[in-house]
Design an enzyme around this catalytic site. Structure first.
Site, PDB file in Angstrom:
ATOM      1  N   ASN A 160      11.129  -1.758   6.744  1.00  0.00           N
ATOM      2  CA  ASN A 160      11.792  -0.835   7.145  1.00  0.00           C
ATOM      3  C   ASN A 160      11.192  -0.286   8.331  1.00  0.00           C
ATOM      4  O   ASN A 160      11.827   0.472   9.402  1.00  0.00           O
ATOM      5  CB  ASN A 160      12.069   0.350   6.221  1.00  0.00           C
ATOM      6  N   GLU A 258       0.709   2.957   0.280  1.00  0.00           N
ATOM      7  CA  GLU A 258       1.743   3.937   0.674  1.00  0.00           C
ATOM      8  C   GLU A 258       3.103   3.334   0.153  1.00  0.00           C
ATOM      9  O   GLU A 258       3.649   2.315   0.284  1.00  0.00           O
ATOM     10  CB  GLU A 258       1.955   3.764   2.203  1.00  0.00           C
ATOM     11  N   CYS A 292      10.969   5.952   3.453  1.00  0.00           N
ATOM     12  CA  CYS A 292      10.198   6.402   2.147  1.00  0.00           C
ATOM     13  C   CYS A 292      10.528   8.003   2.181  1.00  0.00           C
ATOM     14  O   CYS A 292      10.228   8.476   1.090  1.00  0.00           O
ATOM     15  CB  CYS A 292       8.552   5.832   2.141  1.00  0.00           C
ATOM     16  N   GLU A 469      -2.828   7.645   5.822  1.00  0.00           N
ATOM     17  CA  GLU A 469      -2.938   6.963   7.211  1.00  0.00           C
ATOM     18  C   GLU A 469      -2.863   7.887   8.177  1.00  0.00           C
ATOM     19  O   GLU A 469      -2.317   9.146   7.911  1.00  0.00           O
ATOM     20  CB  GLU A 469      -1.774   5.701   7.171  1.00  0.00           C
TER      21      GLU A 469
HETATM   22  P1  NAP Z   1       8.433  -4.173  -1.329  1.00  0.00           P
HETATM   23  O1  NAP Z   1       9.567  -5.037  -2.195  1.00  0.00           O
HETATM   24  O2  NAP Z   1       7.394  -3.479  -2.469  1.00  0.00           O
HETATM   25  O3  NAP Z   1       7.911  -5.113  -0.387  1.00  0.00           O
HETATM   26  C1  NAP Z   1       6.631  -4.782   0.408  1.00  0.00           C
HETATM   27  C2  NAP Z   1       6.132  -5.950   0.741  1.00  0.00           C
HETATM   28  O4  NAP Z   1       5.223  -6.509  -0.265  1.00  0.00           O
HETATM   29  C3  NAP Z   1       6.693  -7.157   1.210  1.00  0.00           C
HETATM   30  O5  NAP Z   1       6.054  -7.742   2.349  1.00  0.00           O
HETATM   31  C4  NAP Z   1       6.912  -8.014   0.019  1.00  0.00           C
HETATM   32  O6  NAP Z   1       6.968  -9.492   0.401  1.00  0.00           O
HETATM   33  C5  NAP Z   1       5.404  -7.775  -0.483  1.00  0.00           C
HETATM   34  N1  NAP Z   1       5.571  -8.144  -1.955  1.00  0.00           N
HETATM   35  C6  NAP Z   1       6.437  -7.898  -2.843  1.00  0.00           C
HETATM   36  N2  NAP Z   1       5.977  -8.640  -4.120  1.00  0.00           N
HETATM   37  C7  NAP Z   1       4.466  -8.971  -3.751  1.00  0.00           C
HETATM   38  C8  NAP Z   1       3.627  -9.471  -4.596  1.00  0.00           C
HETATM   39  N3  NAP Z   1       3.796  -9.647  -5.886  1.00  0.00           N
HETATM   40  N4  NAP Z   1       2.253  -9.756  -3.941  1.00  0.00           N
HETATM   41  C9  NAP Z   1       2.289  -9.528  -2.781  1.00  0.00           C
HETATM   42  N5  NAP Z   1       3.260  -8.949  -1.875  1.00  0.00           N
HETATM   43  C10 NAP Z   1       4.123  -8.918  -2.282  1.00  0.00           C
HETATM   44  O7  NAP Z   1       9.214  -2.987  -0.608  1.00  0.00           O
HETATM   45  P2  NAP Z   1      10.325  -3.185   0.265  1.00  0.00           P
HETATM   46  O8  NAP Z   1      11.599  -3.104  -0.359  1.00  0.00           O
HETATM   47  O9  NAP Z   1       9.840  -4.224   1.437  1.00  0.00           O
HETATM   48  O10 NAP Z   1      10.240  -1.747   1.086  1.00  0.00           O
HETATM   49  C11 NAP Z   1      10.657  -0.538   0.674  1.00  0.00           C
HETATM   50  C12 NAP Z   1       9.833   0.079  -0.006  1.00  0.00           C
HETATM   51  O11 NAP Z   1       8.599   0.631   0.818  1.00  0.00           O
HETATM   52  C13 NAP Z   1      10.782   1.566  -0.325  1.00  0.00           C
HETATM   53  O12 NAP Z   1      10.031   1.951  -1.769  1.00  0.00           O
HETATM   54  C14 NAP Z   1       9.755   2.699   0.528  1.00  0.00           C
HETATM   55  O13 NAP Z   1       9.745   4.060   0.040  1.00  0.00           O
HETATM   56  C15 NAP Z   1       8.547   1.998   0.596  1.00  0.00           C
HETATM   57  N6  NAP Z   1       7.842   2.483   1.891  1.00  0.00           N
HETATM   58  C16 NAP Z   1       6.715   3.292   1.922  1.00  0.00           C
HETATM   59  C17 NAP Z   1       6.239   3.868   3.007  1.00  0.00           C
HETATM   60  C18 NAP Z   1       5.181   5.064   2.889  1.00  0.00           C
HETATM   61  O14 NAP Z   1       4.666   5.444   4.019  1.00  0.00           O
HETATM   62  N7  NAP Z   1       4.786   5.459   1.695  1.00  0.00           N
HETATM   63  C19 NAP Z   1       6.605   3.641   4.239  1.00  0.00           C
HETATM   64  C20 NAP Z   1       7.915   2.628   4.157  1.00  0.00           C
HETATM   65  C21 NAP Z   1       8.106   2.101   3.098  1.00  0.00           C
HETATM   66  P3  NAP Z   1       8.429 -10.320  -0.323  1.00  0.00           P
HETATM   67  O15 NAP Z   1       9.440  -9.445   0.108  1.00  0.00           O
HETATM   68  O16 NAP Z   1       8.210 -11.530   0.144  1.00  0.00           O
HETATM   69  O17 NAP Z   1       8.239 -10.162  -1.710  1.00  0.00           O
END
Ligand code: NAP
Length: 490
Positions: A160, A258, A292, A469
């Site tokens: 995102n 995060e 997020c 961060e």
């Molecule tokens: P996600 O599904 O958790 O994926 C994030 C990253 O983790 C991707 O690069 C993904 O790669 C990787 N990943 C997934 N499973 C993994 C595993 N088993 N081992 C290692 N890496 C793995 O999240 P998203 O859908 O991309 O992002 C949305 C989420 O991020 C939301 O919940 C949002 O709130 C959160 N977010 C939080 C912040 C903050 O600052 N708190 C900021 C931005 C976003 P793959 O897709 O290849 O699995």
């Protein structure tokens, strides 16, 4: 689109292999990166798999031995150079973000500038990292602390914010003297690889900053399982954060997480309603609601609820949906069609439970030919059990709820496992203190819809994460504090 991509190719900013030890490496497989606005394929990116991940960890480990000893002034100079190149190429990076992630170009360029802010800040802050001298109970002794880099850091980022989620971790880590292996989301590897190209041009030494793309199931365990990798910096979903934390436990790594949020956006009856409505639009619809810190539950106090709903609706009526490259567009596509289906499921649940759909309420995939969802406004009344209120929406859907007194509003706002950002609109300064202290969230925007900046701490409590961060805290995260006791001083 083809013209834009060709221009980036000409500038060597469209990289499709992984960047390891200052070389571009391919793997056995490749995967497609698509534009969510029209489903067109932008590039085929190499999947370097487990072997590539191991190579990157080895390179980062070797580079750490010299990078940690490099003068902090030299590290700062190189990081500043990286910042300058990122800013010089803000249009190019913005183009990549819009193409692979979908957000409007103006917003994408804004993300690049925001992300570069962390690079500049970290270059400056590195010079201010210091230990302290301490009193000791032992006669003839002296004590002091040192701040030293944690070591090799594995960094896993979401789609995102394809640029800012990388710079917000990597710049402070590099500044502190750590080396990095970054695995970006498969939806948005092109921005990450362009950042690697610019780091290379900035002269960041070989092995210090590595970006590897590919299957998370193969790369993730290499990073979490390695005893050389001393820290995992992750931004993404709470579910994956928990899994990484478990995997990192075997080698007792530091984790900085995060994670997801469920932000309440509270509007009290003494608030400026027009400003609050403007705040809702800014918080809710940035990145089509895929942030997020996006307003997830808009909670209005008592009698002002109808007025607030009206003020939000009149602003939403002016939002233009379309490709992020089209002029005047404020809402781009969601990341893919599964995301559209997930958001629609939440909206259908609200419909079924009797919530009022005031505008939107359906996908625009057929109409616009990409992963679009109509900006939607829902009056949820008093039903805080709607799925929309319980889960992170991650789409352009604003849902408003009602409550009466302050204590009840605090209870409802805190009734979630998440604790990232919360927003409070009020003109009563006593209320500001009482309620910001009572909200169980890591960041509170009071009469302000955005909370992140390079100088301030960003992060959550409860299941929204661990660590901060930004600011001096963001750099300190990547250091170990060591205590030294010197005895025998005459
Ligand atoms: P996600 O599904 O958790 O994926 C994030 C990253 O983790 C991707 O690069 C993904 O790669 C990787 N990943 C997934 N499973 C993994 C595993 N088993 N081992 C290692 N890496 C793995 O999240 P998203 O859908 O991309 O992002 C949305 C989420 O991020 C939301 O919940 C949002 O709130 C959160 N977010 C939080 C912040 C903050 O600052 N708190 C900021 C931005 C976003 P793959 O897709 O290849 O699995």
């Amino acid at each position: 689109m083809t013209d834009l991509i060709d221009r980036l190719k000409d500038k060597s900013l469209l990289r499709t292999d992984s960047y390891v030890n200052a070389a571009w490496i391919a793997g056995e497989d490749r995967f497609a990166v698509t534009n969510p606005a029209d489903r067109s394929v932008l590039a085929e990116v190499a999947d370097v798999g487990e072997a590539g991940a191991r190579k990157a960890v080895d390179a980062a480990d070797q580079a750490f031995q010299s990078w940690k000893k490099t003068s902090v002034y030299e590290r700062a100079r190189l990081i500043q150079k990286w910042n300058d190149l990122i800013l010089e190429h803000a249009d190019d990076l913005g183009t990549l973000i819009t193409a692979e992630m979908g957000k409007p170009f103006g917003e994408a360029k804004g993300e690049v500038i925001y992300g570069a802010g962390f690079v500049a800040w970290s270059a400056e802050e590195a010079k201010r990292l210091h230990g302290e001298t301490l009193q000791t109970p032992f006669p003839g002794s002296r004590g002091w602390t040192l701040r030293q880099p944690v070591g090799v850091v594995g960094c896993i980022t979401p789609w995102n914010f394809p640029a800012a989620m990388i710079t917000r971790k990597c710049a402070p880590a590099l500044a502190a003297g750590c080396t990095m292996v970054v695995k970006p989301a498969p939806e948005t590897p092109l921005t990450a690889l362009a950042l690697a190209e610019l780091a290379d041009r900035a002269g960041i030494p070989k092995g210090v900053f590595n970006v590897i793309c590919g299957d998370a199931q193969k790369i993730g365990p290499v990073l979490t399982g390695s005893d050389v990798v001393r820290m995992i910096g992750f931004t993404g979903s709470t579910q994956v954060g928990k899994l990484l934390m478990k995997q990192a436990a075997d080698t007792v790594k530091r984790v900085s997480l995060e994670l997801g949020g469920n932000a309440p956006f509270i509007v009290m009856d003494d608030a400026d309603i027009e400003k609050a409505a403007e705040g809702v639009i800014a918080s809710k619809f940035r990145a089509a609601g895929q942030t997020c810190v996006s307003a997830n539950r808009i909670i209005a106090q008592g009698a002002i609820a109808d007025q607030l709903v009206e003020a939000i609706a009149s602003r939403m009526g002016k939002l233009k949906v379309g490709s992020g490259f089209d002029k005047g567009v404020q809402i781009g596509p969601l990341i893919h069609e599964e995301a559209v289906a997930r958001v629609d499921k939440l909206v259908q649940d609200a419909k079924k439970r009797g919530a009022k759909i005031l505008t939107g309420g359906s996908p625009l995939v057929d109409e616009l030919g990409g992963a679009f969802y109509a900006p939607t406004l829902i009056d949820g009344g008093n039903d805080y059990a709607l799925e929309l209120a319980c889960f992170e929406i991650f789409g352009p859907v604003a849902s408003v709820y009602r409550a009466d007194d302050e204590a009840e509003i605090l209870r409802l706002a805190n009734d979630t496992p998440y604790g990232l950002a919360a927003y409070l609109y009020t003109s009563d300064v006593n209320r500001v203190h009482r309620m910001s202290e009572g909200l169980d969230f890591g960041m509170i925007g009071v009469n302000a819809p955005m909370v992140g900046s390079p100088a301030t701490p960003f992060g959550g409590v409860k299941e929204s994460g661990i660590g901060r961060e930004g600011g001096k805290w963001g750099v300190e995260e990547f250091t170990e504090m060591k205590f030294v006791l010197l005895g025998g001083v005459d």
